[in-house]
Design a protein around this motif. Structure first.
Motif, PDB file in Angstrom:
ATOM      1  N   ALA A 183       0.952  -1.323   0.133  1.00 18.97           N
ATOM      2  CA  ALA A 183      -0.065   0.236  -0.475  1.00 18.97           C
ATOM      3  C   ALA A 183       1.021   1.157  -0.350  1.00 18.97           C
ATOM      4  O   ALA A 183       1.753   1.600   0.426  1.00 18.97           O
ATOM      5  CB  ALA A 183      -0.605   0.124   1.333  1.00 18.97           C
ATOM      6  N   PRO A 184       0.636   2.239  -0.874  1.00 23.45           N
ATOM      7  CA  PRO A 184       1.307   3.127  -1.224  1.00 23.45           C
ATOM      8  C   PRO A 184       1.250   3.940   0.280  1.00 23.45           C
ATOM      9  O   PRO A 184       0.019   4.200   0.986  1.00 23.45           O
ATOM     10  CB  PRO A 184       0.262   4.391  -2.047  1.00 23.45           C
ATOM     11  CG  PRO A 184      -0.895   3.819  -1.556  1.00 23.45           C
ATOM     12  CD  PRO A 184      -0.893   2.300  -1.536  1.00 23.45           C
ATOM     13  N   ALA A 185       2.126   5.511   0.667  1.00 21.66           N
ATOM     14  CA  ALA A 185       2.629   5.744   2.331  1.00 21.66           C
ATOM     15  C   ALA A 185       0.853   7.453   2.064  1.00 21.66           C
ATOM     16  O   ALA A 185       0.244   6.333   0.605  1.00 21.66           O
ATOM     17  CB  ALA A 185       3.414   6.865   1.859  1.00 21.66           C
ATOM     18  N   THR A 189       0.782   7.227  -4.415  1.00 22.03           N
ATOM     19  CA  THR A 189      -0.037   6.604  -5.704  1.00 22.03           C
ATOM     20  C   THR A 189       0.695   6.457  -6.661  1.00 22.03           C
ATOM     21  O   THR A 189       1.310   7.091  -6.621  1.00 22.03           O
ATOM     22  CB  THR A 189      -1.113   7.792  -6.384  1.00 22.03           C
ATOM     23  OG1 THR A 189      -2.311   6.622  -6.512  1.00 22.03           O
ATOM     24  CG2 THR A 189      -0.600   8.649  -7.104  1.00 22.03           C
ATOM     25  N   TYR A 190       0.805   5.024  -7.429  1.00 26.50           N
ATOM     26  CA  TYR A 190       1.107   4.374  -7.498  1.00 26.50           C
ATOM     27  C   TYR A 190       0.768   5.002  -9.480  1.00 26.50           C
ATOM     28  O   TYR A 190       0.025   4.528  -9.348  1.00 26.50           O
ATOM     29  CB  TYR A 190       0.915   2.722  -7.670  1.00 26.50           C
ATOM     30  CG  TYR A 190       2.027   2.103  -6.614  1.00 26.50           C
ATOM     31  CD1 TYR A 190       3.038   2.243  -6.705  1.00 26.50           C
ATOM     32  CD2 TYR A 190       0.983   1.596  -5.509  1.00 26.50           C
ATOM     33  CE1 TYR A 190       4.088   1.823  -4.900  1.00 26.50           C
ATOM     34  CE2 TYR A 190       1.797   1.621  -4.673  1.00 26.50           C
ATOM     35  CZ  TYR A 190       3.338   1.158  -4.521  1.00 26.50           C
ATOM     36  OH  TYR A 190       3.876   0.892  -3.299  1.00 26.50           O
ATOM     37  N   GLN A 191       1.762   5.450  -9.867  1.00 25.86           N
ATOM     38  CA  GLN A 191       1.715   5.741 -11.137  1.00 25.86           C
ATOM     39  C   GLN A 191       2.013   5.200 -12.211  1.00 25.86           C
ATOM     40  O   GLN A 191       4.001   4.551 -12.057  1.00 25.86           O
ATOM     41  CB  GLN A 191       1.965   7.778 -11.284  1.00 25.86           C
ATOM     42  CG  GLN A 191       1.718   7.863 -12.801  1.00 25.86           C
ATOM     43  CD  GLN A 191       1.065   9.722 -12.392  1.00 25.86           C
ATOM     44  OE1 GLN A 191       1.867   9.935 -11.329  1.00 25.86           O
ATOM     45  NE2 GLN A 191       1.061   9.943 -14.198  1.00 25.86           N
ATOM     46  N   GLY A 204      -1.944   6.235 -16.176  1.00 26.58           N
ATOM     47  CA  GLY A 204      -3.032   5.843 -15.349  1.00 26.58           C
ATOM     48  C   GLY A 204      -2.163   5.355 -13.967  1.00 26.58           C
ATOM     49  O   GLY A 204      -1.055   6.096 -13.768  1.00 26.58           O
ATOM     50  N   PHE A 205      -3.201   4.911 -13.042  1.00 27.94           N
ATOM     51  CA  PHE A 205      -2.655   4.629 -12.290  1.00 27.94           C
ATOM     52  C   PHE A 205      -2.902   3.259 -11.012  1.00 27.94           C
ATOM     53  O   PHE A 205      -3.582   2.469 -12.262  1.00 27.94           O
ATOM     54  CB  PHE A 205      -3.493   5.516 -11.060  1.00 27.94           C
ATOM     55  CG  PHE A 205      -3.056   6.934 -11.530  1.00 27.94           C
ATOM     56  CD1 PHE A 205      -2.352   7.655 -10.457  1.00 27.94           C
ATOM     57  CD2 PHE A 205      -4.246   7.390 -12.057  1.00 27.94           C
ATOM     58  CE1 PHE A 205      -2.322   8.919 -11.033  1.00 27.94           C
ATOM     59  CE2 PHE A 205      -3.275   8.682 -12.552  1.00 27.94           C
ATOM     60  CZ  PHE A 205      -2.875   9.602 -11.714  1.00 27.94           C
ATOM     61  N   ILE A 206      -1.989   2.439 -10.442  1.00 26.45           N
ATOM     62  CA  ILE A 206      -3.095   1.307  -9.837  1.00 26.45           C
ATOM     63  C   ILE A 206      -2.639   1.635  -8.150  1.00 26.45           C
ATOM     64  O   ILE A 206      -1.226   1.637  -7.531  1.00 26.45           O
ATOM     65  CB  ILE A 206      -1.643   0.475 -10.017  1.00 26.45           C
ATOM     66  CG1 ILE A 206      -2.717  -1.222  -9.806  1.00 26.45           C
ATOM     67  CG2 ILE A 206      -0.586   0.520 -10.108  1.00 26.45           C
ATOM     68  CD1 ILE A 206      -2.147  -2.268 -10.266  1.00 26.45           C
ATOM     69  N   PRO A 230       2.681  12.049  -5.825  1.00 25.47           N
ATOM     70  CA  PRO A 230       2.268  12.536  -4.983  1.00 25.47           C
ATOM     71  C   PRO A 230       0.621  12.339  -5.132  1.00 25.47           C
ATOM     72  O   PRO A 230       0.488  11.899  -6.361  1.00 25.47           O
ATOM     73  CB  PRO A 230       2.251  14.267  -5.094  1.00 25.47           C
ATOM     74  CG  PRO A 230       4.205  14.160  -5.978  1.00 25.47           C
ATOM     75  CD  PRO A 230       4.310  13.001  -6.691  1.00 25.47           C
ATOM     76  N   ALA A 231      -0.916  12.454  -4.119  1.00 29.14           N
ATOM     77  CA  ALA A 231      -1.969  12.015  -4.646  1.00 29.14           C
ATOM     78  C   ALA A 231      -2.383  12.228  -6.216  1.00 29.14           C
ATOM     79  O   ALA A 231      -1.870  13.835  -5.689  1.00 29.14           O
ATOM     80  CB  ALA A 231      -2.700  12.012  -3.859  1.00 29.14           C
ATOM     81  N   GLY A 232      -2.899  12.134  -7.033  1.00 31.55           N
ATOM     82  CA  GLY A 232      -3.562  12.691  -7.865  1.00 31.55           C
ATOM     83  C   GLY A 232      -2.292  12.445  -9.747  1.00 31.55           C
ATOM     84  O   GLY A 232      -2.654  13.019 -10.588  1.00 31.55           O
TER      85      GLY A 232
END
Length: 249
Positions: A183-185, A189-191, A204-206, A230-232
């Motif tokens: 899980a990301p901190a 986010t994972y991009q 995209g993202f996962i 970063p988120a987003g």
């Protein structure tokens, strides 16, 4: 679990589900180009896994329990189970069940949405829209996995996650799967990225283990990357890649 060379064909299911160890995966990958049957089996199992992994659950409305209890007495019981009279090949059973499993998963999801729409009329349009979007994503993933020119590459991210990319030049699309992705901190986010001649394009993202369809055209992409952003998300990578995996021979 180890297999002998004589039963390498039986590895199709585990390979399609990304469940082989390194030695077995390399053995089967070397066998795959010369075996049309195994290529088709692998595509079927990967498509089934993608559909099942994308299934989502939603709590039923409270009134559904009352309706179920009121009508259960009128439901005919299933007949007793009778043991099979002859042995069935595990590999053959998996082959026959792969595509029906995917179809059953789709029908179950459709039935679930239909039932919820009946009980929650106010959310009917929203649920139908979600169902259409999910179906479109699943269809797109399945099209890539089942493409005649689909090629599969495996890798391991810097954080230990096992990854798989299935790409099709004919479809100009690619599918990314992750297993064991931490899980990301918070606030991260994972991009995903596509490497176009050294230029990284957002793809995209996962956020957890699963399968996603990469954004963008993969026809001329050399590699797929994964970073923690970063988120987003970010327009360009801001951290060292956790993964940069070539998708070209």
């Amino acid at each position: 679990m180890k297999h002998h060379a004589t039963d390498v064909h039986d590895l199709a299911a585990a390979y399609g589900l990304n469940a082989l160890d390194t030695e077995e995966r390399e053995e089967f990958a070397a066998h795959l180009p010369g075996c049309e049957t195994c290529r088709q089996d692998t595509a079927d199992f990967e498509a089934t896994a993608a559909r099942l992994a994308a299934a989502a659950a939603q709590a039923p409305p409270a009134a559904m329990k009352q309706w179920t209890m009121a009508t259960i007495d009128g439901v005919r019981q299933l007949p007793p189970r009778v043991p099979a009279t002859s042995p069935v090949s595990f590999r053959g059973l998996l082959r026959r069940k792969a595509v029906p499993l995917a179809l059953a998963a789709s029908l179950a999801a459709a039935a679930s949405f239909a039932g919820l729409a009946a009980w929650q009329n106010q959310e009917n349009r929203e649920l139908e829209q979600q169902a259409r979007q999910s179906e479109q994503r699943l269809d797109a993933v399945t099209t890539v996995l089942a493409a005649p020119d689909a090629r599969t590459v495996h890798g391991r991210a810097g954080n230990g996650a096992l990854t798989t990319v299935v790409a099709s030049d004919r479809q100009n699309r690619a599918v990314f799967t992750a297993t064991g992705l931490p899980a990301p901190a918070q606030g991260k986010t994972y991009q995903l990225w596509l490497d176009h001649g050294g230029t990284m394009s957002p793809a995209g993202f996962i956020s957890q283990d699963g399968t996603v369809l990469l954004d963008g055209n993969t026809a001329d992409a050399r590699a797929v990357g994964l970073t923690l952003e970063p988120a987003g998300g970010s327009p360009q990578p801001t951290t060292n890649p956790l993964l940069l995996m070539s998708i070209r021979a």
